[in-house]
Design an enzyme around this catalytic site. Structure first.
Site, PDB file in Angstrom:
ATOM      1  N   ASN A 212       0.851  -1.189  -0.141  1.00  0.00           N
ATOM      2  CA  ASN A 212      -0.005  -0.159  -0.076  1.00  0.00           C
ATOM      3  C   ASN A 212       0.850   1.191   0.051  1.00  0.00           C
ATOM      4  OD1 ASN A 212       0.701   0.824   2.801  1.00  0.00           O
ATOM      5  ND2 ASN A 212      -0.376  -1.177   3.271  1.00  0.00           N
ATOM      6  N   LYS A 291      10.076 -16.731 -10.448  1.00  0.00           N
ATOM      7  CA  LYS A 291       9.066 -15.793 -10.801  1.00  0.00           C
ATOM      8  C   LYS A 291       7.986 -16.612 -11.419  1.00  0.00           C
ATOM      9  CE  LYS A 291       9.140 -11.872 -14.238  1.00  0.00           C
ATOM     10  NZ  LYS A 291       9.638 -11.246 -15.248  1.00  0.00           N
ATOM     11  N   LYS A 340     -13.684   0.216  15.658  1.00  0.00           N
ATOM     12  CA  LYS A 340     -12.222  -0.521  15.679  1.00  0.00           C
ATOM     13  C   LYS A 340     -11.678  -0.355  17.080  1.00  0.00           C
ATOM     14  CE  LYS A 340     -11.106  -0.236  11.177  1.00  0.00           C
ATOM     15  NZ  LYS A 340     -10.761   0.528  10.009  1.00  0.00           N
ATOM     16  N   LYS A 344     -10.926  -3.675  18.993  1.00  0.00           N
ATOM     17  CA  LYS A 344      -9.257  -4.181  19.149  1.00  0.00           C
ATOM     18  C   LYS A 344      -8.823  -4.117  20.419  1.00  0.00           C
ATOM     19  CE  LYS A 344      -8.610  -3.358  13.961  1.00  0.00           C
ATOM     20  NZ  LYS A 344      -7.360  -3.686  13.041  1.00  0.00           N
TER      21      LYS A 344
HETATM   22  O1  C5P Z   1      -8.857  -2.773  10.903  1.00  0.00           O
HETATM   23  P1  C5P Z   1      -7.876  -1.856  10.222  1.00  0.00           P
HETATM   24  O2  C5P Z   1      -6.743  -2.426   9.261  1.00  0.00           O
HETATM   25  O3  C5P Z   1      -8.498  -0.409   9.754  1.00  0.00           O
HETATM   26  O4  C5P Z   1      -7.091  -1.105  11.612  1.00  0.00           O
HETATM   27  C1  C5P Z   1      -6.081  -0.384  11.243  1.00  0.00           C
HETATM   28  C2  C5P Z   1      -5.119  -0.485  12.645  1.00  0.00           C
HETATM   29  O5  C5P Z   1      -5.040  -1.795  12.874  1.00  0.00           O
HETATM   30  C3  C5P Z   1      -3.646   0.110  12.487  1.00  0.00           C
HETATM   31  O6  C5P Z   1      -3.270   0.404  13.803  1.00  0.00           O
HETATM   32  C4  C5P Z   1      -3.044  -1.333  12.071  1.00  0.00           C
HETATM   33  O7  C5P Z   1      -1.594  -1.065  12.278  1.00  0.00           O
HETATM   34  C5  C5P Z   1      -3.517  -2.436  12.768  1.00  0.00           C
HETATM   35  N1  C5P Z   1      -3.758  -3.655  11.955  1.00  0.00           N
HETATM   36  C6  C5P Z   1      -2.982  -4.728  12.297  1.00  0.00           C
HETATM   37  N2  C5P Z   1      -3.115  -5.819  11.488  1.00  0.00           N
HETATM   38  C7  C5P Z   1      -3.645  -5.928  10.641  1.00  0.00           C
HETATM   39  C8  C5P Z   1      -4.541  -4.710  10.370  1.00  0.00           C
HETATM   40  C9  C5P Z   1      -4.436  -3.873  10.788  1.00  0.00           C
HETATM   41  O8  C5P Z   1      -2.326  -4.569  13.254  1.00  0.00           O
HETATM   42  N3  C5P Z   1      -3.914  -7.189   9.815  1.00  0.00           N
END
Ligand code: C5P
Length: 409
Positions: A212, A291, A340, A344
């Site tokens: 990304n 590859k 979130k 989380k």
């Molecule tokens: O769910 P989302 O990707 O929007 O959440 C963003 C937050 O979660 C950020 O702090 C990112 O670093 C963390 N994240 C993570 N592991 C993932 C996806 C996101 O720790 N697989």
């Protein structure tokens, strides 16, 4: 406090002679004082007098220094904890407001990042002129502290506002700025901060990956701010080309699973954990050793879920630890971000809208909403490092709140 470095810029005003009293008073109070004179100031007062009262070299020209390796305007700017121009004539205020750097003093002003102050002194009509007032307002808006000139009979025989404030008032004014600075300074001495920054790369084969646009700038800025505040800082850094901030221990990762390992291993040591990395939610089910060759008109690739590192840290965090996540949203920012924060189990979530100008991945600024379990706060546009300080300060307050609460029960 007394070991503070004060840089005094002196410009060409009849009041320049008062700079001697000012510098002498500051030196007697134990401050380390250095002086830059403009050429006009040197016509009013000798460098030798100021060297005698400051016990330091006095600088007039860019190439005065005896040390050839030193670039005076940069070295002096870095050295200073506070920079005051006293007396400041109309000319230096105008140049500072416009960013003109055509001599040592103005170059040093432009290169400075410490708190800035000025004690204007000039003829009353020059002081009241709209140009000078506009310049003073511009400087105040940028955070300069200005000690107003006093009124009275001026050297030019006019009467009015324009006399340099008395040196003892300037000393009080300087000490007030320094003590405010001390009170507001963020101190993270004894704290360990673990921060992740940058994108993840999920390999498809040895030459291709899924990633990304994260630049890593926000996470690096948090790490820099934490190190400046005296914390021990561990920075899990993704594949970005940013230099490691001073005083920061960097651990590089590539994929989400690399990052997960680093975070799990280091989380127990941390007081504050900040997940600023933009982690890929999915990775390729398989990574080819060679590859992949093209074949056929279409191709199907299977993605599998990556671990949610932040959610994992939310499950294992101790009561004394503060966990901060980030959320980049394109719609329903507050609602999605709050969901979130709860899902989380974070203490703090920093949400920004990718569509807001000044926010997001590549720039040096951010506009965010800071979400805590008890409420949200929309912050104005600020530099990523300033935002880093706000985040760290908020985490510090939250940790204090938890320990105070624990000691009451
Ligand atoms: O769910 P989302 O990707 O929007 O959440 C963003 C937050 O979660 C950020 O702090 C990112 O670093 C963390 N994240 C993570 N592991 C993932 C996806 C996101 O720790 N697989």
């Amino acid at each position: 406090m007394k070991n503070k470095h004060i840089l005094v810029g002196v410009t060409g005003s009849i009041a320049a002679f008062k700079a001697c009293t000012l510098v002498s008073a500051l030196t007697k109070k134990g401050y380390d004082v250095r002086v830059i004179l403009t050429h006009h100031a040197a016509a009013f007062i000798t460098p030798l007098s100021l060297a005698a009262v400051s016990h330091n070299d006095v600088y007039i020209d860019e190439f005065d220094g005896t040390n050839e390796a030193m670039i005076p305007h940069i070295a002096l700017a870095k050295w200073a904890d506070l920079f005051i121009v006293a007396p400041a004539d109309a000319n230096v205020l105008a140049k500072a407001a416009c960013g003109i750097a055509d001599d040592l003093l103005t170059s040093c002003i432009l290169a400075s990042t410490c708190p800035m102050a000025a004690a204007p002194a000039m003829n009353v009509h020059m002081y009241e002129n709209i140009a000078t007032q506009t310049n003073l307002n511009t400087l105040k808006e940028r955070g300069w502290k200005i000690i107003e000139p006093e009124s009275g009979l001026l050297a030019c025989a006019d009467t009015g506002k324009g006399r340099l404030a008395e040196p003892e008032h300037i000393v009080d004014f300087i000490e007030k700025i320094l003590s405010e600075q001390e009170e507001n300074a963020l101190s993270l001495a004894g704290k360990t901060v673990l921060v992740s920054a940058g994108p993840t790369q999920e390999a498809l084969d040895p030459v291709r990956f899924l990633s990304n646009h994260s630049s890593g700038k926000q996470g690096f800025a948090i790490a820099a701010a934490a190190a400046k505040a005296g914390a021990k800082v561990l920075l899990a850094a993704g594949p970005v080309s940013l230099p490691t901030p001073e005083g920061v221990e960097r651990i590089d990762y590539v994929s989400a699973r690399d990052l997960e390992k680093i975070m799990i291993e280091n989380a127990p040591k941390a007081d504050f954990i900040i997940m600023a990395a933009a982690v890929a939610d999915y990775r390729f089910e398989t990574t080819a050793d060679q590859k992949i060759k093209k074949s056929g008109d279409s191709m199907t690739l299977t993605l599998v879920r990556n671990p949610d590192i932040l959610a994992g840290l939310g499950k294992t965090k101790r009561d004394d630890q503060i966990l901060c996540g980030f959320a980049m949203e394109t719609e329903n920012l507050d609602e999605n971000a709050r969901a979130k924060l709860i899902a989380k189990n974070c203490d703090l979530l920093i949400a920004n809208n990718l569509r807001t100008e000044g926010a997001g991945f590549q720039g040096d600024t951010n506009i965010v909403t800071l979400l805590k379990p008890e409420g949200s706060e929309h912050l104005p546009l600020m530099s990523k490092e300033d935002l880093g300080r706000v985040i760290l300060n908020t985490m510090l307050e939250m940790q204090k709140g938890k320990t105070d609460h624990a000691s009451v029960h």
